[in-house]
Design an enzyme around this catalytic site. Structure first.
Site, short mmCIF file in Angstrom:
data_model
loop_
_atom_site.label_atom_id
_atom_site.label_comp_id
_atom_site.label_asym_id
_atom_site.label_seq_id
_atom_site.Cartn_x
_atom_site.Cartn_y
_atom_site.Cartn_z
N ASP A 31 12.31 -10.48 -12.37
CA ASP A 31 11.37 -10.24 -11.27
C ASP A 31 10.53 -11.47 -11.02
O ASP A 31 10.15 -12.19 -11.96
CB ASP A 31 10.42 -9.09 -11.61
CG ASP A 31 11.04 -7.71 -11.42
OD1 ASP A 31 12.29 -7.61 -11.49
OD2 ASP A 31 10.28 -6.76 -11.23
N CYS A 81 6.41 -4.42 -5.11
CA CYS A 81 5.56 -3.37 -5.69
C CYS A 81 4.31 -3.98 -6.29
O CYS A 81 4.29 -5.16 -6.68
CB CYS A 81 6.31 -2.62 -6.79
SG CYS A 81 7.82 -1.79 -6.26
N TYR A 128 17.64 3.47 -17.98
CA TYR A 128 17.02 2.31 -18.63
C TYR A 128 15.67 2.61 -19.27
O TYR A 128 15.10 1.76 -19.95
CB TYR A 128 16.86 1.17 -17.61
CG TYR A 128 15.98 1.51 -16.44
CD1 TYR A 128 14.60 1.32 -16.50
CD2 TYR A 128 16.52 2.03 -15.27
CE1 TYR A 128 13.79 1.65 -15.44
CE2 TYR A 128 15.71 2.36 -14.20
CZ TYR A 128 14.36 2.16 -14.29
OH TYR A 128 13.55 2.49 -13.22
N ASN A 148 -0.99 1.44 2.64
CA ASN A 148 -1.31 0.32 3.51
C ASN A 148 -2.82 0.19 3.54
O ASN A 148 -3.53 1.21 3.46
CB ASN A 148 -0.86 0.56 4.96
CG ASN A 148 0.64 0.44 5.16
OD1 ASN A 148 1.34 -0.15 4.33
ND2 ASN A 148 1.13 1.00 6.26
N HIS A 196 3.42 0.81 3.01
CA HIS A 196 4.56 -0.07 2.75
C HIS A 196 4.46 -0.85 1.45
O HIS A 196 5.34 -1.66 1.15
CB HIS A 196 4.71 -1.05 3.91
CG HIS A 196 5.14 -0.40 5.19
ND1 HIS A 196 4.24 0.17 6.06
CD2 HIS A 196 6.37 -0.18 5.73
CE1 HIS A 196 4.89 0.69 7.10
NE2 HIS A 196 6.18 0.49 6.91
N GLU A 218 12.15 -7.57 -7.70
CA GLU A 218 13.41 -7.89 -8.37
C GLU A 218 14.19 -8.97 -7.61
O GLU A 218 14.23 -8.97 -6.38
CB GLU A 218 14.30 -6.65 -8.48
CG GLU A 218 13.65 -5.46 -9.15
CD GLU A 218 12.97 -4.52 -8.17
OE1 GLU A 218 12.65 -3.37 -8.56
OE2 GLU A 218 12.74 -4.94 -7.00
#
Length: 217
Positions: free
Chosen positions: A33, A58, A90, A101, A142, A180
């Site tokens: 990341d 994120c 995982y 937002n 978002h 990522e």
């Protein structure tokens, strides 16, 4: 490079407001990341994450801040059949909370809008207040919020925890952006070698999660 040197380079970069590339582990997600301190994210940083990384942008918050802001784990509050039997290959659970937002954004998705939301989330993490948070942000939005484990890397060795632990070590607010890195040709996670090569070309710090775990616990 020793683990202590890798940790020192990563912390110094974060303290300067620069991104760090973190590969978690081959036997976990196996992903690298791009991780930023939230307060330093501008439109250019968002553009880099969507163009050069390609994953989901994120915002990771410490467990204490998430509690103050009354942020739930999404799987615990989502009343839909898809939230049942939430098993991951995982890890034991997902870190996802709500999406937001900032109320001063328009659509919320542009580079400028997401950067504004992220920076303001960093400010909120520095001085968390649930009433002010509700006044300043709206949901859905978002920017995906993530809740870090209470004891960070002692509990869970995910990018959420790496980001927040790195922020703490760099005297930054407990808020970090993670995205990522994906391979444009295969669509899979970018290999560690390719991620390291990208970091070298861009003059960024690349670090293996194992180098940070013992140093930041």
């Amino acid at each position: 490079m020793s683990r202590s040197e890798a940790k020192a380079d990563a912390v110094a970069a974060f303290a300067r407001g620069e991104p760090v590339l973190i590969h978690d582990a081959a036997d976990r997600e196996g992903e690298t990341d791009i991780v930023y301190p939230a307060a330093s994210v501008d439109a250019g940083a968002v553009a880099r994450m969507r163009n050069d990384a390609g994953g989901l942008v994120c915002l990771a918050l410490s467990d204490a801040v998430a509690d103050e802001l009354e942020l739930p784990f999404m799987q615990e509050v989502l009343e839909h059949p898809t939230a049942a039997d939430h098993e991951l290959g995982y890890d034991e659970r997902s870190s996802f909370s709500i999406t937001v937002n900032h109320r001063e954004t328009f659509t919320g998705i542009t580079d400028e809008d997401r950067a504004l939301t992220i920076r303001e989330l960093g400010a909120a993490a520095a001085d968390p207040d649930s009433e002010a948070f509700a006044a300043d942000f709206r949901s859905p939005g978002h920017v995906h919020l993530l809740r870090a484990a209470p004891d960070l890397l002692a509990d869970r060795e995910g990018h959420t925890e790496f980001g927040v632990a790195l922020a703490a070590a760099a005297d930054q607010p407990p808020a970090a952006v993670v995205c990522e890195m994906l391979d444009d040709e295969t669509g899979a996670a970018l290999s560690p070698a390719a991620a390291r090569s990208y970091a070298d070309r861009q003059g960024l710090v690349y670090v293996e999660g194992a180098s940070l775990v013992s140093a930041l616990r």
